[in-house]
Design a protein around this motif. Structure first.
Motif, mmCIF file in Angstrom:
data_model
loop_
_atom_site.group_PDB
_atom_site.id
_atom_site.type_symbol
_atom_site.label_atom_id
_atom_site.label_comp_id
_atom_site.label_asym_id
_atom_site.label_seq_id
_atom_site.Cartn_x
_atom_site.Cartn_y
_atom_site.Cartn_z
ATOM 1 N N UNK A 24 0.934 -1.246 -0.024
ATOM 2 C CA UNK A 24 0.022 0.036 -0.004
ATOM 3 C C UNK A 24 0.952 1.179 -0.134
ATOM 4 N N UNK A 25 1.362 1.475 -1.230
ATOM 5 C CA UNK A 25 2.313 2.584 -1.326
ATOM 6 C C UNK A 25 1.947 3.947 -0.966
ATOM 7 N N UNK A 26 0.658 4.357 -1.305
ATOM 8 C CA UNK A 26 0.008 5.695 -0.790
ATOM 9 C C UNK A 26 -0.008 5.749 0.741
ATOM 10 N N UNK A 27 -0.490 4.860 1.270
ATOM 11 C CA UNK A 27 -0.417 4.712 2.824
ATOM 12 C C UNK A 27 0.788 4.647 3.308
ATOM 13 N N UNK A 28 1.807 4.335 2.725
ATOM 14 C CA UNK A 28 3.494 4.392 3.103
ATOM 15 C C UNK A 28 3.863 5.833 3.055
ATOM 16 N N UNK A 29 3.550 6.658 1.774
ATOM 17 C CA UNK A 29 3.778 7.934 1.674
ATOM 18 C C UNK A 29 3.303 8.818 2.905
ATOM 19 N N UNK A 30 1.907 8.581 3.315
ATOM 20 C CA UNK A 30 1.393 9.226 4.549
ATOM 21 C C UNK A 30 2.035 8.963 5.574
ATOM 22 N N UNK A 31 2.246 7.875 5.858
ATOM 23 C CA UNK A 31 3.041 7.391 7.207
ATOM 24 C C UNK A 31 4.388 8.105 7.216
ATOM 25 N N UNK A 75 9.244 6.696 -6.166
ATOM 26 C CA UNK A 75 9.583 6.073 -7.587
ATOM 27 C C UNK A 75 8.806 4.775 -7.929
ATOM 28 N N UNK A 76 8.417 4.037 -6.678
ATOM 29 C CA UNK A 76 7.882 2.829 -7.048
ATOM 30 C C UNK A 76 6.441 3.245 -7.541
ATOM 31 N N UNK A 77 5.859 4.443 -6.998
ATOM 32 C CA UNK A 77 4.492 4.847 -7.439
ATOM 33 C C UNK A 77 4.658 5.219 -8.974
ATOM 34 N N UNK A 78 5.635 5.923 -9.136
ATOM 35 C CA UNK A 78 5.708 6.395 -10.746
ATOM 36 C C UNK A 78 5.932 5.070 -11.638
ATOM 37 N N UNK A 111 4.839 1.985 -11.357
ATOM 38 C CA UNK A 111 3.742 1.301 -11.437
ATOM 39 C C UNK A 111 2.829 2.123 -12.068
ATOM 40 N N UNK A 112 2.522 3.203 -12.152
ATOM 41 C CA UNK A 112 1.931 4.145 -13.056
ATOM 42 C C UNK A 112 2.203 3.947 -14.541
ATOM 43 N N UNK A 113 3.647 4.115 -14.823
ATOM 44 C CA UNK A 113 4.177 3.995 -16.344
ATOM 45 C C UNK A 113 3.746 2.782 -16.539
ATOM 46 N N UNK A 114 3.789 1.487 -15.794
ATOM 47 C CA UNK A 114 3.754 0.195 -16.366
ATOM 48 C C UNK A 114 1.815 -0.163 -16.660
ATOM 49 N N UNK A 115 1.007 0.748 -15.777
ATOM 50 C CA UNK A 115 -0.165 0.697 -16.095
ATOM 51 C C UNK A 115 -0.560 1.352 -17.299
ATOM 52 N N UNK A 116 0.202 2.558 -17.945
ATOM 53 C CA UNK A 116 -0.319 2.984 -19.017
ATOM 54 C C UNK A 116 0.122 2.219 -20.084
ATOM 55 N N UNK A 117 1.259 1.601 -19.854
ATOM 56 C CA UNK A 117 1.637 0.568 -21.289
ATOM 57 C C UNK A 117 0.598 -0.516 -21.820
#
Length: 177
Positions: free
Chosen positions: A101-108, A165-168, A170-176
């Motif tokens: 849960x990367x977004x939760x990690x960012x908040x924490x 960087x991990x979030x970016x 994952x987003x780039x792989x979803x766009x592919x």
């Protein structure tokens, strides 16, 4: 989990916070200015109310995570700071295990950064009060542990960058797809 660099950064943060449990943050040595015995003192900020002078006439005030001690007797409790360090240590460990849960990690990471700033503020505040407790002949010895929350804050920032960087990625792989 352990193959990501942010996990290693967060483990370093947890280790630095664990180190805060043991050392004295500052020690004040006051020369022989008072006779041996117990003396009541009232300062402007009333941080130290009893002064216990040892047999050799030299006073020692030690500040660690569990309190401010005068010649081995607890004078002021630092329970809020201890609770803050324990909470920050728990948040660091929880952040490590929430790697999916990367977004939760960012908040924490932001929460952890705020807690570390609070810990450093407590350390500065208590050391400032120790400086105010000095008399004519006194010396204060600082510790490396005084700056450990700042070093941990740098590693929290590095962990945040790794998570971003991990979030970016994952987003780039979803766009592919």
């Amino acid at each position: 989990m352990l193959q990501r660099i942010q996990t290693l950064y967060l483990l370093i943060v947890a280790a630095l916070l664990a180190v805060l449990f043991f050392p004295n943050y500052a020690t004040v040595k006051i020369g022989p200015v008072l006779p041996v015995g117990v003396h009541e003192t009232v300062g402007a900020d009333s941080t130290i109310t009893r002064l216990i002078v040892a047999e050799d006439g030299e006073e020692e005030i030690a500040f660690n995570l569990w309190g401010i001690y005068q010649n081995g007797h607890k004078a002021v409790g630092t329970a809020y700071m201890a609770a803050l360090v324990m909470l920050a240590l728990a948040v660091a460990f929880v952040t490590i295990f929430l790697y999916r849960k990367r977004w939760l990690q960012v908040r924490l990471c932001f929460v952890l950064a705020v807690l570390l700033v609070g810990i450093e503020a407590f350390i500065v505040l208590y050391i400032y009060h120790l400086n105010a407790a000095g008399t004519d002949s006194w010396a204060i010895d600082y510790s490396v542990a005084d700056v450990l929350p700042v070093v941990a804050l740098v590693f929290v920032y590095l962990a945040y960058r790794g998570i971003a960087k991990d979030i970016a990625l994952v987003k780039s792989l979803d766009r592919i797809r």
